[in-house]
Enzyme design. Structure first.
Site, PDB file in Angstrom:
ATOM      1  N   ASP A 194      -6.196  -6.398  -5.934  1.00 28.04           N
ATOM      2  CA  ASP A 194      -6.180  -5.453  -6.832  1.00 28.04           C
ATOM      3  C   ASP A 194      -5.828  -5.938  -8.281  1.00 28.04           C
ATOM      4  O   ASP A 194      -6.276  -5.066  -9.213  1.00 28.04           O
ATOM      5  CB  ASP A 194      -4.363  -4.787  -6.405  1.00 28.04           C
ATOM      6  CG  ASP A 194      -4.525  -3.845  -5.251  1.00 28.04           C
ATOM      7  OD1 ASP A 194      -5.597  -3.614  -4.747  1.00 28.04           O
ATOM      8  OD2 ASP A 194      -3.387  -3.689  -4.785  1.00 28.04           O
TER       9      ASP A 194
ATOM     10  N   HIS B 258       2.268   3.045  -3.156  1.00 33.51           N
ATOM     11  CA  HIS B 258       1.661   3.964  -4.188  1.00 33.51           C
ATOM     12  C   HIS B 258       1.830   5.243  -4.054  1.00 33.51           C
ATOM     13  O   HIS B 258       2.172   5.970  -5.198  1.00 33.51           O
ATOM     14  CB  HIS B 258      -0.127   3.741  -3.673  1.00 33.51           C
ATOM     15  CG  HIS B 258      -0.755   2.505  -4.312  1.00 33.51           C
ATOM     16  ND1 HIS B 258      -0.827   2.375  -5.762  1.00 33.51           N
ATOM     17  CD2 HIS B 258      -1.276   1.559  -3.603  1.00 33.51           C
ATOM     18  CE1 HIS B 258      -1.454   1.180  -6.031  1.00 33.51           C
ATOM     19  NE2 HIS B 258      -1.846   0.805  -4.811  1.00 33.51           N
TER      20      HIS B 258
ATOM     21  N   GLU C 251     -10.229   1.582   3.404  1.00 36.94           N
ATOM     22  CA  GLU C 251     -10.445   1.104   2.226  1.00 36.94           C
ATOM     23  C   GLU C 251     -10.169  -0.427   2.070  1.00 36.94           C
ATOM     24  O   GLU C 251     -10.999  -1.188   1.211  1.00 36.94           O
ATOM     25  CB  GLU C 251      -9.662   1.996   1.054  1.00 36.94           C
ATOM     26  CG  GLU C 251      -9.585   1.622  -0.388  1.00 36.94           C
ATOM     27  CD  GLU C 251      -8.311   2.053  -1.023  1.00 36.94           C
ATOM     28  OE1 GLU C 251      -7.549   2.538  -0.712  1.00 36.94           O
ATOM     29  OE2 GLU C 251      -8.848   2.368  -2.275  1.00 36.94           O
ATOM     30  N   HIS C 252      -8.971  -0.998   2.441  1.00 37.37           N
ATOM     31  CA  HIS C 252      -8.786  -2.133   2.239  1.00 37.37           C
ATOM     32  C   HIS C 252      -8.461  -2.729   3.916  1.00 37.37           C
ATOM     33  O   HIS C 252      -7.505  -2.268   4.439  1.00 37.37           O
ATOM     34  CB  HIS C 252      -7.494  -2.352   1.632  1.00 37.37           C
ATOM     35  CG  HIS C 252      -7.330  -2.101   0.203  1.00 37.37           C
ATOM     36  ND1 HIS C 252      -6.724  -0.703  -0.005  1.00 37.37           N
ATOM     37  CD2 HIS C 252      -7.559  -2.600  -1.050  1.00 37.37           C
ATOM     38  CE1 HIS C 252      -6.824  -0.502  -1.364  1.00 37.37           C
ATOM     39  NE2 HIS C 252      -7.352  -1.528  -1.920  1.00 37.37           N
TER      40      HIS C 252
ATOM     41  N   GLN D 252       0.930  -1.344   0.242  1.00 44.62           N
ATOM     42  CA  GLN D 252       0.119   0.091  -0.007  1.00 44.62           C
ATOM     43  C   GLN D 252       0.845   1.270   0.096  1.00 44.62           C
ATOM     44  O   GLN D 252       0.767   2.296  -0.699  1.00 44.62           O
ATOM     45  CB  GLN D 252      -0.801  -0.108   1.335  1.00 44.62           C
ATOM     46  CG  GLN D 252      -2.144   0.920   1.114  1.00 44.62           C
ATOM     47  CD  GLN D 252      -2.986   0.265  -0.233  1.00 44.62           C
ATOM     48  OE1 GLN D 252      -3.000   1.365  -1.079  1.00 44.62           O
ATOM     49  NE2 GLN D 252      -3.091  -0.664  -0.270  1.00 44.62           N
TER      50      GLN D 252
ATOM     51  N   HIS E 145     -52.276  19.570  -7.020  1.00 46.88           N
ATOM     52  CA  HIS E 145     -52.074  18.058  -6.708  1.00 46.88           C
ATOM     53  C   HIS E 145     -53.412  17.525  -6.648  1.00 46.88           C
ATOM     54  O   HIS E 145     -53.755  16.378  -6.909  1.00 46.88           O
ATOM     55  CB  HIS E 145     -51.054  17.985  -5.971  1.00 46.88           C
ATOM     56  CG  HIS E 145     -49.743  18.279  -6.186  1.00 46.88           C
ATOM     57  ND1 HIS E 145     -49.050  19.300  -6.296  1.00 46.88           N
ATOM     58  CD2 HIS E 145     -48.578  17.200  -6.526  1.00 46.88           C
ATOM     59  CE1 HIS E 145     -48.198  19.261  -6.825  1.00 46.88           C
ATOM     60  NE2 HIS E 145     -47.447  18.005  -6.808  1.00 46.88           N
TER      61      HIS E 145
END
Lengths: 433, 433
Positions: free
Chosen positions: A364, A265, A330-331, A262, A423
């Site tokens: 991934d 990145h 996220e993960h 991770q 209406h």
């Protein structure tokens, strides 16, 4: 020695330290936003001509017409055929697994009939036309093409356009091959805010799309935010995150490498490990120090781990799950015995990787589920990219004469309460009949 | 005489005239946005104290503490019990139908096992905590409470908070009764950007929510746009729209009243009728002129019809459907024979009302489907509010040892292509084992 933070949930200042670790301010750069606003307005006003000019200015690609910026299906197939066999097979294997998984997400229209013959339901249809942004240069990832394009095609999107800049004319065969494999319909070699503008407003040559997905730099993100409402967009993603919960019985090298995967990145990526086993945390720290030397992206990994990483000792796995929910990562890796027991305690996470053999990297690329996931605690309210992002629904209402008489009474009372007499009258007409 | 536009699809300038009719620029008021930014920053910094101050300043309600701004369950029940029986029954009837319909939308977790024992799936969970904004004063609609709150509760949201301003202390019993019927958990009598801030950031008393839904004025809309990302939000709605397709065989008074029922919302609302029958269009124009005099909201209706309304002659119903798709209206009435035939040709619409007895007003209150619908052509890519807006998904991946060996190879090849060596190594570790 990598200076990664060590925290203990038993410390009195733990909550504060955790908050500080997680805090991340997206700074909206005003100058980026101003530039983007100008580019978008220009594309809207001048179409093709403006696209060609910006592509020349930013990508150093000179095009006599927009047609020369479109790649043919044959060119995509050529890129695919030039790949080494192993790479081509890997892409195709990944695509096939991603397709199978996403086929499970297809929603269908439904309806039901009531006793008085009134019919209610929902019609599900694919979006007509979708634009997929793919960054150029280094961050040009074939896996990202598969993950964005395949769900759109599975949903039934008829026209899937891809835009990818080719700075100085440089094309990425792997990316074009991925486009061929995922049945992208048209590819334009344009990028930046000008590509987002072309897709959102349409030009003389490029038809307006209904939604734009895919990652991009700050200019692309700002442009997507600005055209939202004219077209749909996917989420604007923050830095990537992994949270690993480990009982201490996984090889510490494996866990260290998962944290690296991770961290590599970018420098703002976040890697956190939770374990009740203090000795294990020390072993992982040692693995980090040993393994870091072997990593080509050592500098990025170090920066990320030192800025935003942490090894956290927790009381037990129960507490680890509570902390995981508050982080909403996220993960999330559950590197523990009986992950199927612990997964029930997780309420918020983009993707949950269960068991010691399920490292995030498999997800991934090729496990099947999507790698476009909610970041920055947005897993509290949002979901992985999926087929549902390329389908939309229309309510269906067909009221029978008998149904109209009954429902007309109710609508009339409520509409009059709200001061909406037209209406009420519209409903009452259907009672009399 | 109401000066409503008359167009003919056979005219050479029709497309241009239609574009002009549909064009609608949302003007973002910079001063509103600046004010909102300040209020939000202040709520974030000072919590309860700031909420109390703004409530005093804007709503003229003096509160010694935030607790006095919370209504008890008993107070909500009291509002319900003070309603005239007919109104209470109408609300309950509507709620029950809305509940039944939305129960069909609940998504469930799913997973599947592959031959090598790898498990893939998706876990579906409700949001933990949702905030529902309800405007105060005139635009305070009980139907809006039902339409926003019931899907959240059907989804399983545990804590549903409602905020509703009470200018000068004035409460709307019908709105509070609707909250009681829809099982809203807590109600705070606060509004404006300060209420959005309190829900988005949380205060000492009001816990942070995960998503904010519900309509509001320009300040509320600007505040929602600003907190998006910290919490989820529903769509920021544009003016309401109805498109009626009629074969000429429905009572022209009915159609005129259906056009009114949209126009009475506000002066920017859009009412358009498409018919191949020129004589029928004239009759509807006559009905409009006769009926307008009987309408309490005559001025608003006139302004909307004259600004943004149109009676359009089309070649045939086939062409009407094509035009409807290009307009992608919020509400579409198919006031024709065999609506089930024509509905197949409609790809973009928020809600489709099929048959002469199904007027939009029935759907607004009690048919069952939601009345929160995509406006301004966003039906091309978005859906009615639904249970799916209060559920989110987490990917589930559990790779077996055998699966990890196979997938590890693929991931390793692709990760190396992308220059992400830690990803590759993390996957390779799982092969060796």
């Amino acid at each position: 020695m990598v200076q990664i933070k060590k925290l203990n949930s038993a410390d009195s200042n733990f909550n504060q330290a955790l908050q500080q670790l997680l805090s991340f301010d997206t700074i909206m750069d005003e100058s980026v936003d101003t530039t983007v606003a100008q580019i978008l307005a220009d594309i809207k006003a001048r179409g093709n001509a403006a696209v060609i000019e910006y592509t020349h200015r930013f990508d150093h690609v000179h095009a006599s017409s927009i047609n020369t910026l479109e790649l043919t299906r044959r060119e995509l197939q050529q890129s695919l055929s030039t790949l080494p066999v192993k790479q081509r097979q890997a892409l195709e294997h990944a695509a096939s697994r991603i397709r199978s998984y996403h086929e499970k997400q297809v929603a269908s229209s439904w309806h039901y009939q009531e006793a008085d013959d009134t019919m209610l339901g929902q019609k599900v249809t694919p979006l007509d036309r979708v634009g997929l942004y793919v960054p150029g240069g280094k961050a040009s990832y074939p896996s990202s093409v598969l993950m964005n394009a395949i769900p759109a095609k599975v949903a039934g999107v008829k026209e899937l356009f891809m835009v990818v800049p080719t700075p100085h004319g440089e094309k990425n065969d792997m990316v074009l091959a991925a486009a061929a494999i995922s049945d992208v319909d048209r590819v334009f070699t344009i990028g930046g805010a000008q590509a987002i503008g072309a897709l959102a407003y349409g030009t003389e040559t490029i038809p307006q799309v209904d939604k734009i997905v895919g990652p991009g730099n700050a200019y692309v993100a700002a442009a997507k935010r600005r055209v939202f409402g004219i077209v749909g967009i996917d989420m604007v993603a923050g830095p990537s995150e992994i949270l690993v919960i480990c009982d201490g019985k996984t090889d510490p090298d494996w866990i260290a490498m998962d944290l690296f995967s991770q961290a590599e990145h970018d420098e703002l990526a976040q890697s956190i490990l939770l374990s009740p086993d203090a000795g294990f945390l020390d072993k992982v720290a040692q693995s980090i120090d040993q393994l870091i030397e072997t990593m080509p992206r050592k500098n990025v990994i170090c920066a990320a781990l030192e800025n935003r990483g942490a090894l956290i000792r927790v009381r037990d796995l129960e507490e680890a799950c509570t902390i995981a929910n508050s982080i909403s990562p996220e993960h999330l890796e559950l590197s523990v015995d009986r992950p199927e027991h612990w997964v029930d305690k997780i309420r918020h996470a983009g993707a949950i990787f269960m068991g010691r053999h399920t490292c995030e990297a498999l997800g991934d690329y090729c496990a099947g589920p999507n790698h476009v996931l909610p970041t920055s605690r947005t897993a509290r309210f949002s979901s992985p990219l999926g087929v549902y992002d390329f389908q939309k629904r229309s309510s269906l209402i067909q009221v029978s004469e008998q149904g109209a008489a009954e429902l007309g009474e109710v609508a009339s009372i409520l509409a009059n309460c709200e001061g909406l007499q037209a209406h009420a009258r519209s409903a009452e007409y259907r009672i009399k009949a």
